[in-house]
Motif scaffolding. Structure first.
Motif, mmCIF file in Angstrom:
data_model
loop_
_atom_site.group_PDB
_atom_site.id
_atom_site.type_symbol
_atom_site.label_atom_id
_atom_site.label_comp_id
_atom_site.label_asym_id
_atom_site.label_seq_id
_atom_site.Cartn_x
_atom_site.Cartn_y
_atom_site.Cartn_z
ATOM 1 N N SER A 29 0.538 -0.814 -0.045
ATOM 2 C CA SER A 29 -0.456 0.247 -0.144
ATOM 3 C C SER A 29 0.970 1.095 -0.121
ATOM 4 O O SER A 29 0.383 2.512 0.386
ATOM 5 C CB SER A 29 -0.762 -0.127 1.510
ATOM 6 N N SER A 30 1.865 1.249 0.104
ATOM 7 C CA SER A 30 3.090 2.618 0.383
ATOM 8 C C SER A 30 2.882 3.314 -1.092
ATOM 9 O O SER A 30 2.385 2.897 -2.377
ATOM 10 C CB SER A 30 4.387 2.265 0.547
ATOM 11 N N LEU A 31 2.951 4.145 -1.416
ATOM 12 C CA LEU A 31 3.200 5.418 -2.196
ATOM 13 C C LEU A 31 3.207 4.760 -3.289
ATOM 14 O O LEU A 31 3.009 4.713 -4.553
ATOM 15 C CB LEU A 31 3.141 6.717 -2.138
ATOM 16 N N ASP A 32 4.809 4.305 -3.489
ATOM 17 C CA ASP A 32 5.222 4.383 -4.748
ATOM 18 C C ASP A 32 5.361 2.889 -4.975
ATOM 19 O O ASP A 32 6.245 2.739 -6.212
ATOM 20 C CB ASP A 32 6.574 4.831 -4.442
ATOM 21 N N SER A 33 4.799 1.769 -4.293
ATOM 22 C CA SER A 33 4.876 0.439 -4.537
ATOM 23 C C SER A 33 4.388 0.236 -5.825
ATOM 24 O O SER A 33 3.581 1.111 -6.362
ATOM 25 C CB SER A 33 4.898 -0.266 -3.153
ATOM 26 N N ALA A 34 5.117 -0.734 -6.745
ATOM 27 C CA ALA A 34 4.151 -1.327 -8.160
ATOM 28 C C ALA A 34 4.849 -2.785 -7.811
ATOM 29 O O ALA A 34 5.634 -3.262 -7.083
ATOM 30 C CB ALA A 34 5.141 -0.424 -8.612
ATOM 31 N N SER A 54 0.463 0.482 -10.239
ATOM 32 C CA SER A 54 1.101 1.145 -9.472
ATOM 33 C C SER A 54 0.235 0.296 -7.700
ATOM 34 O O SER A 54 -0.988 0.758 -8.285
ATOM 35 C CB SER A 54 1.044 2.987 -9.481
ATOM 36 N N THR A 55 0.503 0.265 -6.819
ATOM 37 C CA THR A 55 -0.414 -0.639 -5.961
ATOM 38 C C THR A 55 -1.565 0.086 -5.556
ATOM 39 O O THR A 55 -2.112 -0.650 -4.589
ATOM 40 C CB THR A 55 0.471 -1.518 -5.833
ATOM 41 N N LEU A 76 -6.655 -5.227 -1.719
ATOM 42 C CA LEU A 76 -5.586 -4.531 -0.855
ATOM 43 C C LEU A 76 -5.145 -5.847 0.206
ATOM 44 O O LEU A 76 -4.211 -5.541 0.874
ATOM 45 C CB LEU A 76 -5.341 -3.165 -0.729
ATOM 46 N N ALA A 77 -6.097 -6.253 0.569
ATOM 47 C CA ALA A 77 -6.270 -7.175 2.144
ATOM 48 C C ALA A 77 -5.209 -8.017 1.866
ATOM 49 O O ALA A 77 -4.668 -8.582 2.808
ATOM 50 C CB ALA A 77 -7.779 -7.767 2.387
ATOM 51 N N GLN A 78 -5.117 -8.964 0.909
ATOM 52 C CA GLN A 78 -4.744 -9.733 0.599
ATOM 53 C C GLN A 78 -2.977 -9.911 -0.283
ATOM 54 O O GLN A 78 -2.212 -10.771 -0.654
ATOM 55 C CB GLN A 78 -5.634 -11.029 -0.567
#
Length: 128
Positions: A29-34, A54-55, A76-78
């Motif tokens: 869930s981080s802003l830059d995560s992919a 972009s997750t 997101l939960a998983q």
């Protein structure tokens, strides 16, 4: 980071498959995560980016060759990303890899991201 792909199979041309990429130990869930899907076709040395997401937002960039046929989604939960592949063609045959990292981007017709960790891959074969 652990990455586990699943869903690869043998399918006929025109068929569909859904791949999954389950992650753990990754800041999903981080802003830059992919999270990205890449594929390596038989005889090719390089892995071609297919879809990069972009997750945090779910915004996904697709290579021109799969636009309109492939669609990525996330849970997101998983901490899982899915790749729905429709209208598969023999040229889609490849080992599909999932990668985690940062900064998904699009530079038409290409897409990409900064990759950090890779899964083991799952085989997709499209053949009659």
């Amino acid at each position: 980071v652990q990455i586990v792909e699943a869903g690869g199979a043998l399918v006929q041309p025109g068929g569909s498959l859904r791949l999954s990429c389950a992650t753990s130990g990754f800041g999903f869930s981080s802003l830059d995560s992919a999270v990205g899907w890449f594929r390596q076709a038989p005889g090719n040395q390089q892995r071609e980016p297919v879809a990069c997401m972009s997750t945090s937002s779910g915004v996904t960039y697709y290579h021109d060759s799969v636009k309109g046929r492939f669609a990525a989604s996330r849970d997101l939960a998983q901490s899982t990303v899915y790749l729905q592949m429709n209208a598969l063609q023999p040229e889609d045959t490849a080992v599909y890899y999932c990668a985690t990292g940062t900064h998904a981007y699009e530079r038409t017709p290409y897409v990409g991201m900064n990759t950090e960790d890779w899964g083991q891959g799952t085989q997709v074969t499209v053949s009659s």
